[in-house]
Design a protein around this motif. Structure first.
Motif, PDB file in Angstrom:
ATOM      1  N   LYS A  35       0.430   6.090   5.665  1.00 26.21           N
ATOM      2  CA  LYS A  35       0.852   4.759   6.110  1.00 26.21           C
ATOM      3  C   LYS A  35       2.367   4.659   6.017  1.00 26.21           C
ATOM      4  CE  LYS A  35       1.260   0.175   4.592  1.00 26.21           C
ATOM      5  NZ  LYS A  35       2.651   0.418   4.215  1.00 26.21           N
ATOM      6  N   MET A  78       0.847  -1.197   0.000  1.00 26.76           N
ATOM      7  CA  MET A  78       0.000   0.000   0.000  1.00 26.76           C
ATOM      8  C   MET A  78       0.880   1.244   0.000  1.00 26.76           C
ATOM      9  SD  MET A  78      -2.986  -0.909   2.700  1.00 26.76           S
ATOM     10  CE  MET A  78      -3.848   0.612   2.664  1.00 26.76           C
ATOM     11  N   VAL A 116      -4.211   5.752   2.012  1.00 27.89           N
ATOM     12  CA  VAL A 116      -5.236   5.836   3.066  1.00 27.89           C
ATOM     13  C   VAL A 116      -5.209   7.248   3.659  1.00 27.89           C
ATOM     14  CG1 VAL A 116      -5.358   3.409   3.700  1.00 27.89           C
ATOM     15  CG2 VAL A 116      -3.548   4.831   4.664  1.00 27.89           C
ATOM     16  N   ASP A 119     -16.803  -2.294   6.623  1.00 32.41           N
ATOM     17  CA  ASP A 119     -15.782  -3.160   7.212  1.00 32.41           C
ATOM     18  C   ASP A 119     -15.492  -2.728   8.655  1.00 32.41           C
ATOM     19  OD1 ASP A 119     -13.812  -5.108   7.372  1.00 32.41           O
ATOM     20  OD2 ASP A 119     -12.252  -3.733   6.702  1.00 32.41           O
ATOM     21  N   GLN A 120     -15.404  -1.416   8.857  1.00 31.91           N
ATOM     22  CA  GLN A 120     -15.064  -0.902  10.183  1.00 31.91           C
ATOM     23  C   GLN A 120     -16.217  -1.076  11.175  1.00 31.91           C
ATOM     24  OE1 GLN A 120     -11.942   0.260  10.908  1.00 31.91           O
ATOM     25  NE2 GLN A 120     -11.482  -0.371   8.835  1.00 31.91           N
ATOM     26  N   ILE A 155      -1.478 -10.359   3.583  1.00 30.25           N
ATOM     27  CA  ILE A 155      -2.297 -10.281   2.359  1.00 30.25           C
ATOM     28  C   ILE A 155      -1.509 -10.791   1.151  1.00 30.25           C
ATOM     29  CG2 ILE A 155      -3.497  -8.686   0.796  1.00 30.25           C
ATOM     30  CD1 ILE A 155      -4.455  -7.135   3.198  1.00 30.25           C
ATOM     31  N   ASP A 201     -17.107  -9.683   7.638  1.00 34.68           N
ATOM     32  CA  ASP A 201     -16.489  -9.430   6.329  1.00 34.68           C
ATOM     33  C   ASP A 201     -15.940 -10.768   5.839  1.00 34.68           C
ATOM     34  OD1 ASP A 201     -15.188  -8.175   4.174  1.00 34.68           O
ATOM     35  OD2 ASP A 201     -13.399  -7.763   5.354  1.00 34.68           O
ATOM     36  N   ARG A 232       0.206  -6.762   8.138  1.00 33.20           N
ATOM     37  CA  ARG A 232      -1.006  -6.917   7.320  1.00 33.20           C
ATOM     38  C   ARG A 232      -0.642  -7.121   5.846  1.00 33.20           C
ATOM     39  NH1 ARG A 232      -3.537  -3.308   4.255  1.00 33.20           N
ATOM     40  NH2 ARG A 232      -5.689  -3.764   3.676  1.00 33.20           N
ATOM     41  N   ASN A 283     -15.240   0.342   3.074  1.00 37.53           N
ATOM     42  CA  ASN A 283     -14.424   0.593   4.265  1.00 37.53           C
ATOM     43  C   ASN A 283     -15.275   0.850   5.510  1.00 37.53           C
ATOM     44  OD1 ASN A 283     -11.956   0.813   5.564  1.00 37.53           O
ATOM     45  ND2 ASN A 283     -11.898   3.022   5.314  1.00 37.53           N
ATOM     46  N   ALA A 338      -7.041   3.082  -1.159  1.00 32.24           N
ATOM     47  CA  ALA A 338      -7.714   1.951  -0.502  1.00 32.24           C
ATOM     48  C   ALA A 338      -9.037   2.394   0.102  1.00 32.24           C
ATOM     49  CB  ALA A 338      -6.818   1.382   0.606  1.00 32.24           C
ATOM     50  N   ASP A 339     -10.051   1.539  -0.065  1.00 34.82           N
ATOM     51  CA  ASP A 339     -11.351   1.866   0.526  1.00 34.82           C
ATOM     52  C   ASP A 339     -12.129   0.614   0.910  1.00 34.82           C
ATOM     53  OD1 ASP A 339     -13.347   3.692   1.367  1.00 34.82           O
ATOM     54  OD2 ASP A 339     -14.514   3.214  -0.404  1.00 34.82           O
ATOM     55  N   GLY A 340     -11.421  -0.370   1.480  1.00 30.06           N
ATOM     56  CA  GLY A 340     -12.093  -1.610   1.891  1.00 30.06           C
ATOM     57  C   GLY A 340     -12.198  -2.575   0.734  1.00 30.06           C
ATOM     58  N   GLY A 341     -11.719  -3.806   0.939  1.00 32.77           N
ATOM     59  CA  GLY A 341     -11.800  -4.813  -0.116  1.00 32.77           C
ATOM     60  C   GLY A 341     -10.615  -4.803  -1.059  1.00 32.77           C
ATOM     61  N   THR A 342      -9.470  -4.308  -0.585  1.00 31.06           N
ATOM     62  CA  THR A 342      -8.324  -4.234  -1.500  1.00 31.06           C
ATOM     63  C   THR A 342      -7.787  -5.612  -1.864  1.00 31.06           C
ATOM     64  OG1 THR A 342      -6.764  -3.968   0.319  1.00 31.06           O
ATOM     65  CG2 THR A 342      -7.570  -1.949  -0.717  1.00 31.06           C
TER      66      THR A 342
HETATM   67  P1  ADP Z   1      -9.072  -5.245   2.720  1.00 30.38           P
HETATM   68  O1  ADP Z   1      -8.545  -3.979   2.090  1.00 30.38           O
HETATM   69  O2  ADP Z   1      -8.767  -6.455   1.892  1.00 30.38           O
HETATM   70  O3  ADP Z   1     -10.539  -5.134   3.082  1.00 30.38           O
HETATM   71  P2  ADP Z   1      -8.528  -4.987   5.563  1.00 30.38           P
HETATM   72  O4  ADP Z   1      -9.834  -5.537   6.024  1.00 30.38           O
HETATM   73  O5  ADP Z   1      -7.306  -5.314   6.353  1.00 30.38           O
HETATM   74  O6  ADP Z   1      -8.244  -5.468   4.054  1.00 30.38           O
HETATM   75  O7  ADP Z   1      -8.595  -3.416   5.453  1.00 30.38           O
HETATM   76  C1  ADP Z   1      -9.803  -2.737   5.230  1.00 30.38           C
HETATM   77  C2  ADP Z   1      -9.515  -1.323   4.827  1.00 30.38           C
HETATM   78  O8  ADP Z   1      -8.918  -0.621   5.911  1.00 30.38           O
HETATM   79  C3  ADP Z   1      -8.522  -1.140   3.683  1.00 30.38           C
HETATM   80  O9  ADP Z   1      -9.078  -1.382   2.416  1.00 30.38           O
HETATM   81  C4  ADP Z   1      -8.159   0.311   3.858  1.00 30.38           C
HETATM   82  O10 ADP Z   1      -9.146   1.165   3.301  1.00 30.38           O
HETATM   83  C5  ADP Z   1      -8.152   0.443   5.377  1.00 30.38           C
HETATM   84  N1  ADP Z   1      -6.768   0.334   5.892  1.00 30.38           N
HETATM   85  C6  ADP Z   1      -5.946  -0.725   5.866  1.00 30.38           C
HETATM   86  N2  ADP Z   1      -4.742  -0.437   6.395  1.00 30.38           N
HETATM   87  C7  ADP Z   1      -4.807   0.840   6.782  1.00 30.38           C
HETATM   88  C8  ADP Z   1      -3.889   1.758   7.401  1.00 30.38           C
HETATM   89  N3  ADP Z   1      -2.643   1.375   7.712  1.00 30.38           N
HETATM   90  N4  ADP Z   1      -4.315   3.011   7.645  1.00 30.38           N
HETATM   91  C9  ADP Z   1      -5.558   3.401   7.328  1.00 30.38           C
HETATM   92  N5  ADP Z   1      -6.468   2.605   6.728  1.00 30.38           N
HETATM   93  C10 ADP Z   1      -6.113   1.347   6.467  1.00 30.38           C
END
Ligand code: ADP
Length: 244
Positions: free
Chosen positions: A90, A81, A86, A180-181, A101, A186, A97, A177, A132-136
Motif C-alpha cells: 500500500k 495502514m 496488505v 467483505d469482498q 476511517i 458489511d 479511505r 476480508n 489487515a484482514d477485514g474489520g480494521t
Molecule cells: P475495514 O478494514 O474496517 O473492514 P474496509 O472495508 O475499507 O475497512 O476494508 C476491508 C479490508 O480490505 C481491510 O481490512 C483490508 O484487509 C483490505 N484493504 C483495505 N485497503 C486495502 C489496500 N489499499 N490494499 C489491499 N487491501 C486493502
C-alpha cells in the motif's frame, strides 16, 4: 464491499463460513493494554489476522494553537495502514479511505471521552495497522478505547466494536476480508455496553428491515463479548500479571 466473487463458498450446507466459523462467532480476539513506553497509554489488538497497535498522547498543548478550544479538549485520531499490512504493497501516503476511517473512529470515540475536563488541550490517538484482514476500523476502535483508558483519560465508557454483515442471504457476526469482498453487506458497529449506546454504525450493502435489525442485535451482542476482553486487558495490566 469489493467485487463480489460468485464462485467463493461463503457459507456451506452446514452453516460453516469460509474460515471455519459459525455465523454468530467472532474471530479469535487478543487485547493487550500498555506496551509502548513513550506513549501515555497504548494497546495492541489481534482480531483474527488483524494486528493493530495504538498509542495515546495527552492531554497536551495543541499545536497549532488556533485549533484549541477554550471550552473543551479536542480528540485527534490518525488511522494509518503500514505498506506491508496488505497483500499488495500500500502507498504509505494517507489515502482517502484512511482519512475517512480516522474521522469515523474519532466521532465514535468522542461520546466516550470526557474532553470537557481538559479545555485547551488535545488527546492524540495514533493507530498503526500492522496487518489487515477485514474489520480494521472496529478492531482499531476497540484498541483505541483500551489505550485511552490506559492513558488515564476520564471516560464515560469504553467503545467496543465489531462488524455484522450478510453472506449467502444469512446474517453473520465479524466480517472477514473475503466476506467483505464477496459478501452482500458489511455493518461496522461501535457500542458503549455500560451506557447501552451505539457510537458507530455504518452500512455497506443492502439489507431488508428485518436483516438490518438482526445485524444490529448480533453486532451489539458481539460488542458485549469484546467489551469483556477490553476490561480483562486492563485488569491484567493493572491487577494481574500482564502489561508492562
Ligand atoms: P475495514 O478494514 O474496517 O473492514 P474496509 O472495508 O475499507 O475497512 O476494508 C476491508 C479490508 O480490505 C481491510 O481490512 C483490508 O484487509 C483490505 N484493504 C483495505 N485497503 C486495502 C489496500 N489499499 N490494499 C489491499 N487491501 C486493502
Amino acid at each position: 464491499m469489493g467485487g463480489r466473487d460468485a464462485t467463493m463458498v461463503l457459507l456451506d450446507e452446514n452453516g460453516i463460513r469460509c474460515d471455519g466459523r459459525k455465523v454468530d462467532e467472532t474471530r479469535r480476539v487478543m487485547i493487550r493494554a500498555g506496551g509502548l513506553k513513550n506513549a501515555d497509554g497504548s494497546a495492541y489488538i489481534e482480531f483474527g489476522d488483524n494486528k493493530i497497535l495504538v498509542g495515546v498522547f495527552g492531554p497536551r498543548d495543541v499545536h497549532p494553537k488556533h485549533m484549541s478550544n477554550t471550552d473543551t479538549g479536542i480528540l485527534r485520531v490518525r488511522y494509518h495502514m503500514e505498506p506491508f499490512s496488505v497483500g499488495e504493497r500500500k502507498n504509505p501516503a494517507p489515502s482517502r479511505r484512511e482519512i475517512e476511517i480516522s474521522k469515523v473512529i474519532k466521532e465514535a470515540l468522542e461520546p466516550a471521552v470526557m474532553l470537557e475536563k481538559f479545555p485547551r488541550t488535545a488527546v492524540d490517538v495514533f493507530i498503526e495497522v500492522l496487518q489487515a484482514d477485514g474489520g480494521t476500523r472496529c478492531a482499531a476502535l476497540t484498541a483505541a478505547s483500551v489505550a485511552l483508558a490506559d492513558a488515564g483519560i476520564p471516560m464515560r465508557d469504553m467503545v467496543a466494536a465489531v462488524a455484522a454483515g450478510k453472506v449467502a442471504d444469512t446474517v453473520i457476526l465479524d466480517v472477514n476480508n473475503e466476506e467483505d469482498q464477496a459478501g452482500q453487506a458489511d455493518m461496522p458497529i461501535g457500542y458503549m455496553p455500560s451506557l447501552g449506546k451505539i457510537t458507530l454504525l455504518q452500512l455497506d450493502g443492502v439489507l431488508t428491515p428485518e436483516e438490518y435489525k438482526k445485524c444490529v442485535d448480533v453486532g451489539v451482542k458481539g460488542c458485549k463479548d469484546v467489551y469483556e476482553l477490553q476490561k480483562k486487558a486492563l485488569k491484567d495490566k493493572y491487577f494481574g500479571n500482564g502489561g508492562d
